[in-house]
Design a protein around this motif. Structure first.
Motif, PDB file in Angstrom:
ATOM      1  N   PHE A  91      29.155   3.936 -18.338  1.00  0.00           N
ATOM      2  CA  PHE A  91      28.848   4.776 -17.186  1.00  0.00           C
ATOM      3  C   PHE A  91      29.681   6.055 -17.154  1.00  0.00           C
ATOM      4  CE2 PHE A  91      27.468   0.529 -15.874  1.00  0.00           C
ATOM      5  CZ  PHE A  91      26.188   0.807 -15.431  1.00  0.00           C
ATOM      6  N   ASP A  92      30.590   6.215 -18.114  1.00  0.00           N
ATOM      7  CA  ASP A  92      31.398   7.432 -18.193  1.00  0.00           C
ATOM      8  C   ASP A  92      30.558   8.588 -18.719  1.00  0.00           C
ATOM      9  OD1 ASP A  92      33.579   5.942 -17.408  1.00  0.00           O
ATOM     10  OD2 ASP A  92      34.536   5.919 -19.398  1.00  0.00           O
ATOM     11  N   PRO A  93      30.687   9.772 -18.108  1.00  0.00           N
ATOM     12  CA  PRO A  93      29.968  10.934 -18.635  1.00  0.00           C
ATOM     13  C   PRO A  93      30.366  11.222 -20.080  1.00  0.00           C
ATOM     14  CG  PRO A  93      30.908  11.415 -16.479  1.00  0.00           C
ATOM     15  CD  PRO A  93      31.462  10.084 -16.918  1.00  0.00           C
ATOM     16  N   VAL A 117      22.788   7.632 -13.466  1.00  0.00           N
ATOM     17  CA  VAL A 117      22.260   6.459 -12.769  1.00  0.00           C
ATOM     18  C   VAL A 117      23.289   5.963 -11.751  1.00  0.00           C
ATOM     19  CG1 VAL A 117      21.704   4.002 -13.070  1.00  0.00           C
ATOM     20  CG2 VAL A 117      20.618   5.708 -14.532  1.00  0.00           C
ATOM     21  N   ARG A 118      24.518   5.806 -12.194  1.00  0.00           N
ATOM     22  CA  ARG A 118      25.563   5.319 -11.278  1.00  0.00           C
ATOM     23  C   ARG A 118      25.802   6.321 -10.148  1.00  0.00           C
ATOM     24  NH1 ARG A 118      30.981   2.479 -13.230  1.00  0.00           N
ATOM     25  NH2 ARG A 118      29.722   0.630 -12.885  1.00  0.00           N
ATOM     26  N   ARG A 119      25.897   7.594 -10.496  1.00  0.00           N
ATOM     27  CA  ARG A 119      26.150   8.613  -9.478  1.00  0.00           C
ATOM     28  C   ARG A 119      25.010   8.653  -8.453  1.00  0.00           C
ATOM     29  NH1 ARG A 119      28.169  14.394 -11.177  1.00  0.00           N
ATOM     30  NH2 ARG A 119      30.109  13.262 -11.176  1.00  0.00           N
ATOM     31  N   GLY A 120      23.766   8.565  -8.931  1.00  0.00           N
ATOM     32  CA  GLY A 120      22.611   8.573  -8.031  1.00  0.00           C
ATOM     33  C   GLY A 120      22.614   7.388  -7.091  1.00  0.00           C
ATOM     34  N   ALA A 121      22.904   6.209  -7.618  1.00  0.00           N
ATOM     35  CA  ALA A 121      22.955   5.005  -6.777  1.00  0.00           C
ATOM     36  C   ALA A 121      24.083   5.111  -5.758  1.00  0.00           C
ATOM     37  CB  ALA A 121      23.117   3.758  -7.643  1.00  0.00           C
ATOM     38  N   GLU A 122      25.262   5.531  -6.195  1.00  0.00           N
ATOM     39  CA  GLU A 122      26.414   5.616  -5.305  1.00  0.00           C
ATOM     40  C   GLU A 122      26.231   6.680  -4.227  1.00  0.00           C
ATOM     41  OE1 GLU A 122      29.736   6.076  -7.968  1.00  0.00           O
ATOM     42  OE2 GLU A 122      29.860   3.901  -8.321  1.00  0.00           O
ATOM     43  N   ALA A 123      25.505   7.758  -4.535  1.00  0.00           N
ATOM     44  CA  ALA A 123      25.274   8.825  -3.562  1.00  0.00           C
ATOM     45  C   ALA A 123      24.508   8.317  -2.340  1.00  0.00           C
ATOM     46  CB  ALA A 123      24.514   9.982  -4.211  1.00  0.00           C
TER      47      ALA A 123
END
Length: 150
Positions: A91-93, A117-123
């Motif tokens: 999940f690291d850029p 994906v992770r950033r979108g879910a966490e947002a």
């Protein structure tokens, strides 16, 4: 999602299965985001299954269900798998497990997909993670998204 890369999967003998509850509620995220999350996980799974040497057939499964608070989307595959030591790192850029030598029509990874994906879910108050896959699969990525605003 299945239709978008259906021919790609068929040409490589990859079975794509969708398991969703009949009364499934949509999560509290924009439809474009949800589609983007699912599409990214689908292309990653296609690459992983295609990369597994010696496989005559592969399988990808989308599972969607709701709990009382969460919409859960899981994408499972029989591909090359993700070593447990890399479950967080993927999940690291800019971290990627694919290479340019794969010569796959889907291309090699830039290491941005799972980070997004992770950033979108966490947002939207959700979570994305690699979880233990059932024995018939090698990888399971799970996204949890809220069903209502908190």
């Amino acid at each position: 999602m299945k239709r978008i890369f259906g021919r790609y999967a068929e040409d490589r003998n990859i079975e794509v299965e969708i398991e969703a509850e009949t009364d499934l509620e949509a999560p509290m995220v924009p439809p474009a985001l949800y589609n983007g999350l699912a599409l990214n996980l689908y292309t990653n799974a296609l690459k992983a299954v295609t990369a597994k040497a010696g496989r005559k057939a592969g399988k990808i499964c989308f599972r969607a269900r709701n709990t009382d608070r969460w919409h859960i989307l899981e994408v499972l595959d029989t591909g090359i798998g993700i070593p447990s030591a890399l479950h967080e790192r993927v999940f690291d850029p800019l971290f990627t497990t694919t290479t340019n030598s794969d010569r796959d029509p889907l291309g090699s990874g830039m290491g941005l997909g799972l980070a997004l994906v992770r950033r979108g879910a966490e947002a939207f108050g959700g979570k994305a993670e690699v979880i233990a896959a059932p024995s018939e699969y090698s990888t399971c990525i799970q996204i949890r998204l809220p069903l209502s605003e908190s």
